[in-house]
Motif scaffolding. Structure first.
Motif: not given
Length: 360
Positions: A99-103, A114-132
């Motif tokens: 699990l990573t918070d932008f680390e 090749k381990k399963p990896i999930l991201g939790v954090g604000h930065q992963y919201a920027f993968h979408y069309d949000i105000p930038k």
């Protein structure tokens, strides 16, 4: 389940989220979590007791001077050879999940192994069309590749019609009376002397200014306080408003506590510039591009307090992770479930739950 949790240490918001998730995981007897932090020297962390035998890596960080990113100093400061060595030598054989918070060390080590990896954090919201604001191909590349994941749980003040989750707001449990003249100030990217010069002419309020000060001091109506997690939480609860850089976590906590918010984004930092734009677009805060006495005075008199109640997002994420069904559909379902629980002054305009359902 054994989890390695990597946390970006350059900002206290990442660590605050990790504390909340650590508490949620601690309630689950079947889960064992080890923590690594990077981006800051070990002696610069504080209040790290919840993370037990945590490990520290140099990782990657951004160097700032006088309120803006210094790209040359950033390149010189980062130890890329050590980063590659740490990624290569980090042993993940005992872990079921990373699990990573932008680390970056944990993320790239998991990708390599090749381990399963999930991201939790604000930065992963920027993968979408949000105000930038301030985005360009280089910043987009950094956001996608700084700490790559198989699936990201992005956090933001609004979902913007995408499977983005509400913030993890770690607010104080105790109730404190609000002092209407008290304003909490946390501008870690700014020159403290310049901050004090900007605040000094404003005699109508008391400013509780947290920073890297050796000891508490009072200069007129400006009260300097050394960094302290517990003291900061109490002063935040008592304050009527917050002046800070445009990081995500502190603003989230301020909104849940019903504080008025004024941000000064770090120049050259796309995430903070975008946060400032989102606050303005949503009508839940104000921003200033430079430290300015008149802007602060106008904010003090004109900006209303906004209160947004978020559900226990950390608990929901921990449950979702432990259930083990990590895919886009369950992430979408989690987003809808959590936004339906958000309480804000105007749910029709703020949450757009029906719009979110249609997008899923």
């Amino acid at each position: 389940m054994k989890i390695l949790y990597g946390v970006q240490g350059t900002g206290n918001g990442h660590i605050t989220r990790a504390r909340a998730l650590s508490t949620a995981f601690a309630r689950m007897p079947s889960v064992n979590v080890d923590f690594i932090f990077s981006g800051r020297q070990r002696d610069k962390y504080f209040d790290m007791e919840p993370f037990a035998q945590w490990r520290n890596y140099s990782g990657l960080t951004f160097i700032h001077k006088s309120g803006k990113i210094d790209p040359i100093a950033t390149i010189k400061q980062n130890q890329f050879r050590q980063l590659f060595k740490d990624i290569k030598t980090l042993n993940l054989s005992d872990y079921d999940l990373v699990l990573t918070d932008f680390e970056p060390v944990s993320a790239w080590a998991a990708k390599r192994a090749k381990k399963p990896i999930l991201g939790v954090g604000h930065q992963y919201a920027f993968h979408y069309d949000i105000p930038k604001q301030g985005a360009n191909p280089a910043t987009e590349l950094i956001m996608k590749n700084f700490a790559p994941v198989n699936l990201g749980l992005g956090l933001h003040w609004h979902h913007f019609g995408h499977p983005i989750l509400p913030p993890i707001a770690d607010i104080p449990e105790n109730d404190y009376d609000v002092e209407k003249s008290n304003i909490l100030v946390y501008l870690g990217f700014e020159d403290p002397e310049k901050v004090m010069q900007t605040l000094a002419p404003i005699k109508s309020h008391e400013f509780i200014f947290y920073g890297e000060f050796d000891s508490p001091q009072t200069k007129g109506n400006i009260h300097l306080k050394p960094l302290s997690r517990e003291g900061f939480k109490i002063d935040l609860a008592k304050a009527n408003g917050v002046i800070c850089n445009a990081g995500f976590e502190l603003v989230s906590e301020a909104l849940e506590l019903g504080k008025k918010v004024l941000v000064k984004p770090l120049k050259g930092q796309m995430e903070q510039l975008s946060n400032a734009k989102a606050l303005e677009n949503l009508g839940i805060g104000k921003s200033m591009s430079t430290l300015n006495t008149e802007t602060i005075e106008r904010w003090l008199t004109e900006q209303p307090n906004v209160k947004i109640l978020y559900p226990d997002v950390a608990k929901a994420i921990a449950n979702w992770i432990v259930e083990g069904d990590w895919n886009e559909k369950t992430r979408h379902d989690l987003a809808v479930e959590l936004w339906q629980q958000v309480e804000s002054p105007d749910m029709n305009n703020f949450a757009h739950i029906e719009k979110l359902k249609k997008r899923l």
